[in-house]
Structure formats: structure tokens, C-alpha cells
Design an enzyme around this catalytic site. Structure first.
Site, mmCIF file in Angstrom:
data_model
loop_
_atom_site.group_PDB
_atom_site.id
_atom_site.type_symbol
_atom_site.label_atom_id
_atom_site.label_comp_id
_atom_site.label_asym_id
_atom_site.label_seq_id
_atom_site.Cartn_x
_atom_site.Cartn_y
_atom_site.Cartn_z
ATOM 1 N N HIS A 1 -9.000 -3.969 -2.438
ATOM 2 C CA HIS A 1 -8.020 -3.247 -1.609
ATOM 3 C C HIS A 1 -8.384 -1.760 -1.539
ATOM 4 O O HIS A 1 -8.417 -1.168 -0.456
ATOM 5 C CB HIS A 1 -6.617 -3.434 -2.196
ATOM 6 C CG HIS A 1 -5.549 -2.703 -1.455
ATOM 7 N ND1 HIS A 1 -4.648 -3.336 -0.639
ATOM 8 C CD2 HIS A 1 -5.232 -1.379 -1.404
ATOM 9 C CE1 HIS A 1 -3.823 -2.436 -0.117
ATOM 10 N NE2 HIS A 1 -4.163 -1.240 -0.576
ATOM 11 N N GLU A 2 -8.672 -1.157 -2.699
ATOM 12 C CA GLU A 2 -9.018 0.272 -2.712
ATOM 13 C C GLU A 2 -10.377 0.510 -2.054
ATOM 14 O O GLU A 2 -10.567 1.506 -1.357
ATOM 15 C CB GLU A 2 -8.994 0.826 -4.138
ATOM 16 C CG GLU A 2 -7.631 0.773 -4.807
ATOM 17 C CD GLU A 2 -6.507 1.378 -3.983
ATOM 18 O OE1 GLU A 2 -6.729 2.386 -3.275
ATOM 19 O OE2 GLU A 2 -5.385 0.835 -4.033
ATOM 20 N N HIS B 1 -10.144 0.919 1.580
ATOM 21 C CA HIS B 1 -9.724 2.256 2.018
ATOM 22 C C HIS B 1 -10.921 3.166 2.288
ATOM 23 O O HIS B 1 -10.918 3.919 3.259
ATOM 24 C CB HIS B 1 -8.827 2.921 0.969
ATOM 25 C CG HIS B 1 -7.388 2.560 1.084
ATOM 26 N ND1 HIS B 1 -6.626 2.849 2.194
ATOM 27 C CD2 HIS B 1 -6.553 1.938 0.211
ATOM 28 C CE1 HIS B 1 -5.392 2.420 2.003
ATOM 29 N NE2 HIS B 1 -5.321 1.850 0.809
ATOM 30 N N CYS C 1 0.852 -1.191 0.000
ATOM 31 C CA CYS C 1 0.000 0.000 0.000
ATOM 32 C C CYS C 1 0.885 1.237 0.000
ATOM 33 O O CYS C 1 1.874 1.294 0.736
ATOM 34 C CB CYS C 1 -0.889 -0.023 1.243
ATOM 35 S SG CYS C 1 -1.999 1.385 1.383
#
Length: 196
Positions: A147-148, A151, A105
């Protein structure tokens, strides 16, 4: 314009982000700045919280993963063509048997760990022209999106690690939050000592 990437330890990375609308101020400029920032840091994805904005938007361009010799041609093509902005996304389904992949990341430089995720997702989102889409992705494409997406949900990949792994990287994470790390891109560190 290249924006500083927010480092591990900043509270904005742990907040659930809010939806935005078409009137969000300077949205086109923000999108362009985020692309510049992501490419400058050699990233494959960047979420708005990583530049200090708790809003539900991220972008991905997983083309570098297409160089992996183990991928079939169909998956390589998907990765090469998947440069997208996701605004107000919702993952509506995740399916399949979880698989591990070593994730990193931009907000947590020099830390890579295996993270388990389901391989198939369906996601609803608006693009930068406010067109609505519902799409399905698999494999590495799905993983980059997941993954994004994490966030904007206030989740970091380190949150998904076992308690043992978390203990093993604890001091590394503390050093990142204090700015005790060398990176090739602009960052903002939440716990860096201020010069007097």
C-alpha cells in the site's frame, strides 16, 4: 512536528516519486516529523507524497494489526516488530494468489474498500542509516508495504477498485478533495474553497 497530510485530489499523490540520496536536506528531521504525523493520525504507514514530497520514502508500523484474533502468533510477532523506514525501495517480486482485505488511507479518510493484492513480496530498500536490505514479507506485513509502495508509484488504493466501486465512492472522494470532511488530524485539501 506534525505535518499536514495531503488529501485525495492533490497531484502529488499521482506522481511517481524520485529517488533520494544521503544528502537529501534535513532527512532525519523529515523522518521524525513523518513518524509524529503518522502516529498522530493513528496510521500504520505513511509515504512522503502524503506530506507533499514526491520522493521514494515511506515508513510503516503495523503493530495495531497484531490485535487481530484471527492471526497466528508468528504473524502477530512480525507485525509488532516491523517499525521501519524504507528509502528508495523496489519491490522485486510479488507472488501468490491475490486476496482481498479492506484498506483505508490517511489521505482518503472515511473510505475503506476491499483491495486484492498478492500475499508475498520481496523488497530491496535502504534504511535511515543507508544500510541496504533485501527482505521478504507475507500477509498483512506485505500488504502494508505494498500500500505504501503504491504511494511512491503514484497509485492510490482507490485506483485498484472496480469501475462500479469507483462510481459509488466518486462523490465521497470529491468531498474529501474539497475539505468537506471532519478528520481528527491536520490535512491539506487541494480543492478547498479559499476564504475571502
Amino acid at each position: 512536528m506534525i505535518l499536514p497530510i495531503i488529501a485525495y485530489g492533490d497531484p502529488v499523490l499521482k506522481k511517481k516519486a524520485k529517488d533520494i540520496d544521503k544528502d537529501y536536506p534535513k532527512l532525519e528531521e523529515l523522518i521524525n516529523n513523518m513518524w509524529d504525523t503518522m502516529y498522530n493520525a493513528y496510521g500504520v504507514g505513511l509515504a512522503a507524497p502524503q506530506v507533499g514530497l514526491p520522493v521514494r520514502m515511506f515508513m510503516i508500523d503495523p503493530a495495531p494489526f497484531a490485535d487481530d484474533e484471527e492471526l497466528d502468533e508468528a504473524e502477530k510477532k512480525v507485525l509488532m516488530d516491523l517499525r521501519k523506514v524504507f528509502i528508495n525501495p523496489q519491490i522485486i517480486e510479488e507472488t501468490g494468489e491475490e486476496w482481498a482485505f479492506s484498506e483505508g488511507c490517511l489521505s482518503i479518510p472515511e473510505v475503506r474498500e476491499d483491495v486484492f493484492r498478492q500475499p508475498d513480496i520481496t523488497i530491496e530498500y535502504h534504511d535511515e542509516n543507508w544500510e541496504k536490505h533485501t527482505e521478504t514479507y507475507s500477509g498483512l506485513a506485505a500488504r502494508v508495504i505494498q500500500h505504501e509502495y503504491d504511494h511512491i508509484e503514484g497509485i492510490l488504493f482507490t485506483d485498484k477498485l472496480s469501475s462500479l466501486k469507483k462510481r459509488l465512492i466518486k462523490s465521497k472522494l470529491a468531498n474529501i478533495s474539497k475539505g468537506k470532511i471532519n478528520v481528527e488530524y491536520k490535512m491539506r485539501f487541494p480543492n478547498a474553497k479559499k476564504a475571502r
